[in-house]
Write a protein that holds these residues in place. Structure first.
Motif, PDB file in Angstrom:
ATOM      1  N   PHE A 106      50.250   5.091  58.576  1.00  0.00           N
ATOM      2  CA  PHE A 106      49.491   6.165  59.169  1.00  0.00           C
ATOM      3  C   PHE A 106      48.500   6.513  57.902  1.00  0.00           C
ATOM      4  O   PHE A 106      47.331   6.685  57.975  1.00  0.00           O
ATOM      5  CB  PHE A 106      49.975   7.150  59.835  1.00  0.00           C
ATOM      6  CG  PHE A 106      49.087   8.268  60.272  1.00  0.00           C
ATOM      7  CD1 PHE A 106      48.286   8.137  61.569  1.00  0.00           C
ATOM      8  CD2 PHE A 106      48.917   9.641  59.649  1.00  0.00           C
ATOM      9  CE1 PHE A 106      47.483   8.912  62.018  1.00  0.00           C
ATOM     10  CE2 PHE A 106      48.006  10.320  60.143  1.00  0.00           C
ATOM     11  CZ  PHE A 106      47.048  10.181  61.458  1.00  0.00           C
ATOM     12  N   HIS A 107      48.887   6.900  56.843  1.00  0.00           N
ATOM     13  CA  HIS A 107      48.161   7.328  55.837  1.00  0.00           C
ATOM     14  C   HIS A 107      47.348   6.393  55.177  1.00  0.00           C
ATOM     15  O   HIS A 107      45.982   6.839  54.820  1.00  0.00           O
ATOM     16  CB  HIS A 107      49.222   7.603  54.653  1.00  0.00           C
ATOM     17  CG  HIS A 107      48.924   8.658  53.587  1.00  0.00           C
ATOM     18  ND1 HIS A 107      48.462  10.080  53.882  1.00  0.00           N
ATOM     19  CD2 HIS A 107      48.495   8.419  52.423  1.00  0.00           C
ATOM     20  CE1 HIS A 107      47.951  10.466  52.758  1.00  0.00           C
ATOM     21  NE2 HIS A 107      48.204   9.787  51.982  1.00  0.00           N
ATOM     22  N   PHE A 126      44.426   6.840  57.669  1.00  0.00           N
ATOM     23  CA  PHE A 126      44.117   8.134  57.389  1.00  0.00           C
ATOM     24  C   PHE A 126      42.953   8.157  56.437  1.00  0.00           C
ATOM     25  O   PHE A 126      41.942   8.896  56.475  1.00  0.00           O
ATOM     26  CB  PHE A 126      45.080   9.292  57.644  1.00  0.00           C
ATOM     27  CG  PHE A 126      44.708  10.676  57.840  1.00  0.00           C
ATOM     28  CD1 PHE A 126      44.360  11.193  58.820  1.00  0.00           C
ATOM     29  CD2 PHE A 126      44.368  11.442  56.808  1.00  0.00           C
ATOM     30  CE1 PHE A 126      43.726  12.532  59.038  1.00  0.00           C
ATOM     31  CE2 PHE A 126      43.800  12.717  56.616  1.00  0.00           C
ATOM     32  CZ  PHE A 126      43.571  12.993  57.982  1.00  0.00           C
ATOM     33  N   MET A 127      43.301   8.059  55.344  1.00  0.00           N
ATOM     34  CA  MET A 127      42.971   8.414  53.995  1.00  0.00           C
ATOM     35  C   MET A 127      41.554   7.842  53.988  1.00  0.00           C
ATOM     36  O   MET A 127      40.712   8.424  53.685  1.00  0.00           O
ATOM     37  CB  MET A 127      43.759   8.440  52.750  1.00  0.00           C
ATOM     38  CG  MET A 127      44.832   9.001  52.614  1.00  0.00           C
ATOM     39  SD  MET A 127      44.330  11.029  52.799  1.00  0.00           S
ATOM     40  CE  MET A 127      43.958  11.361  51.227  1.00  0.00           C
ATOM     41  N   TRP A 175      34.315   9.255  56.197  1.00  0.00           N
ATOM     42  CA  TRP A 175      33.695  10.572  57.056  1.00  0.00           C
ATOM     43  C   TRP A 175      32.987  11.398  55.949  1.00  0.00           C
ATOM     44  O   TRP A 175      31.818  11.721  56.352  1.00  0.00           O
ATOM     45  CB  TRP A 175      34.645  11.236  58.025  1.00  0.00           C
ATOM     46  CG  TRP A 175      34.193  12.482  58.374  1.00  0.00           C
ATOM     47  CD1 TRP A 175      34.424  13.802  57.783  1.00  0.00           C
ATOM     48  CD2 TRP A 175      33.194  12.713  59.463  1.00  0.00           C
ATOM     49  NE1 TRP A 175      33.649  14.585  58.571  1.00  0.00           N
ATOM     50  CE2 TRP A 175      33.101  13.839  59.680  1.00  0.00           C
ATOM     51  CE3 TRP A 175      32.813  11.737  60.277  1.00  0.00           C
ATOM     52  CZ2 TRP A 175      32.236  14.363  60.811  1.00  0.00           C
ATOM     53  CZ3 TRP A 175      31.850  12.035  61.485  1.00  0.00           C
ATOM     54  CH2 TRP A 175      31.678  13.713  61.531  1.00  0.00           C
ATOM     55  N   ASN A 222      63.499  14.409  59.978  1.00  0.00           N
ATOM     56  CA  ASN A 222      62.268  15.160  59.567  1.00  0.00           C
ATOM     57  C   ASN A 222      61.492  15.614  60.709  1.00  0.00           C
ATOM     58  O   ASN A 222      61.977  15.452  61.911  1.00  0.00           O
ATOM     59  CB  ASN A 222      61.304  13.959  58.798  1.00  0.00           C
ATOM     60  CG  ASN A 222      60.817  12.937  59.569  1.00  0.00           C
ATOM     61  OD1 ASN A 222      60.129  13.137  60.589  1.00  0.00           O
ATOM     62  ND2 ASN A 222      61.196  11.668  59.145  1.00  0.00           N
ATOM     63  N   LEU A 223      60.450  16.448  60.698  1.00  0.00           N
ATOM     64  CA  LEU A 223      59.985  17.213  61.798  1.00  0.00           C
ATOM     65  C   LEU A 223      59.229  16.368  62.909  1.00  0.00           C
ATOM     66  O   LEU A 223      59.263  16.621  63.854  1.00  0.00           O
ATOM     67  CB  LEU A 223      58.866  18.162  61.102  1.00  0.00           C
ATOM     68  CG  LEU A 223      59.782  19.296  60.362  1.00  0.00           C
ATOM     69  CD1 LEU A 223      58.523  20.430  59.693  1.00  0.00           C
ATOM     70  CD2 LEU A 223      60.286  20.124  61.372  1.00  0.00           C
ATOM     71  N   THR A 224      58.545  15.283  62.179  1.00  0.00           N
ATOM     72  CA  THR A 224      57.718  14.672  63.227  1.00  0.00           C
ATOM     73  C   THR A 224      58.504  13.092  63.726  1.00  0.00           C
ATOM     74  O   THR A 224      58.037  12.661  64.649  1.00  0.00           O
ATOM     75  CB  THR A 224      56.490  14.017  62.434  1.00  0.00           C
ATOM     76  OG1 THR A 224      56.746  13.190  61.450  1.00  0.00           O
ATOM     77  CG2 THR A 224      55.618  15.094  61.851  1.00  0.00           C
ATOM     78  N   ALA A 236      55.036   6.431  58.226  1.00  0.00           N
ATOM     79  CA  ALA A 236      54.097   7.539  57.707  1.00  0.00           C
ATOM     80  C   ALA A 236      53.097   6.929  56.610  1.00  0.00           C
ATOM     81  O   ALA A 236      51.952   7.480  56.567  1.00  0.00           O
ATOM     82  CB  ALA A 236      54.918   8.690  56.940  1.00  0.00           C
ATOM     83  N   LYS A 237      53.591   5.980  55.922  1.00  0.00           N
ATOM     84  CA  LYS A 237      52.660   5.318  55.071  1.00  0.00           C
ATOM     85  C   LYS A 237      51.673   4.644  55.706  1.00  0.00           C
ATOM     86  O   LYS A 237      50.550   4.499  55.282  1.00  0.00           O
ATOM     87  CB  LYS A 237      53.520   4.171  54.113  1.00  0.00           C
ATOM     88  CG  LYS A 237      54.392   5.050  53.006  1.00  0.00           C
ATOM     89  CD  LYS A 237      55.119   3.749  52.220  1.00  0.00           C
ATOM     90  CE  LYS A 237      55.904   4.372  51.269  1.00  0.00           C
ATOM     91  NZ  LYS A 237      56.904   3.473  50.527  1.00  0.00           N
ATOM     92  N   LEU A 255      58.674  10.580  62.264  1.00  0.00           N
ATOM     93  CA  LEU A 255      58.273   9.132  61.691  1.00  0.00           C
ATOM     94  C   LEU A 255      59.131   8.693  60.556  1.00  0.00           C
ATOM     95  O   LEU A 255      59.724   9.651  59.857  1.00  0.00           O
ATOM     96  CB  LEU A 255      56.727   9.285  61.214  1.00  0.00           C
ATOM     97  CG  LEU A 255      55.621   9.131  62.300  1.00  0.00           C
ATOM     98  CD1 LEU A 255      55.646  10.124  63.156  1.00  0.00           C
ATOM     99  CD2 LEU A 255      54.330   9.268  61.284  1.00  0.00           C
ATOM    100  N   SER A 256      59.176   7.437  60.357  1.00  0.00           N
ATOM    101  CA  SER A 256      60.012   6.858  59.224  1.00  0.00           C
ATOM    102  C   SER A 256      58.980   6.721  57.973  1.00  0.00           C
ATOM    103  O   SER A 256      57.865   7.061  58.362  1.00  0.00           O
ATOM    104  CB  SER A 256      60.478   5.496  59.810  1.00  0.00           C
ATOM    105  OG  SER A 256      59.380   4.628  59.495  1.00  0.00           O
ATOM    106  N   ASP A 257      59.561   6.597  56.985  1.00  0.00           N
ATOM    107  CA  ASP A 257      58.684   6.557  55.667  1.00  0.00           C
ATOM    108  C   ASP A 257      57.503   5.511  56.003  1.00  0.00           C
ATOM    109  O   ASP A 257      56.347   5.830  55.533  1.00  0.00           O
ATOM    110  CB  ASP A 257      59.460   6.137  54.586  1.00  0.00           C
ATOM    111  CG  ASP A 257      59.893   7.386  53.546  1.00  0.00           C
ATOM    112  OD1 ASP A 257      59.888   8.631  54.186  1.00  0.00           O
ATOM    113  OD2 ASP A 257      59.859   7.246  52.643  1.00  0.00           O
TER     114      ASP A 257
END
Lengths: 64, 47
Positions: B18-19, B22-23, B29, B6-8, B15-16, B10-12
């Protein structure tokens, strides 16, 4: 949704969001300060100390 | 091959993870921003 981070680099995304929000905040603050209505630095509030003191004295019925 | 390309890079799982940070941060905010606007509008209504 988490698969977004397989497309967007989290590091670059966070940096971009941070820079964008800082610039947006600065822009909005400067725009507001440039207006007459919404400039909070030169709206006369709170009233200057001398004027406030004079008002207090007049309300108290003091002659000076 | 544990993860597909994948582009970044990151593994799944990454990504989970970080998500999941992040969310809630983003919603926090947004909450802060909405509160700031409500308080500002109470003090200095602009509409």
């Amino acid at each position: 949704m988490y698969k977004l981070w397989l497309i967007l680099d989290p590091r670059r995304t966070l940096a971009a969001i941070t820079a964008f929000l800082i610039l947006l905040g600065l822009l909005i603050h400067l725009l507001l300060l440039a207006t007459v209505d919404l400039n909070w630095h030169e709206d006369g509030r709170p009233i200057p100390l001398k004027a406030a003191a004079a008002y207090e004295r007049s309300q108290a019925g003091l002659p000076y | 091959m544990a993860d597909r390309y994948n582009l970044t890079g990151l593994s799944d799982e990454e990504a989970k993870e970080f998500h999941s940070i992040f969310m809630p941060s983003m919603y926090g905010w947004f909450t802060l921003v909405v509160m700031a606007h409500v308080l500002t509008h109470l003090r200095f209504p602009w509409i």
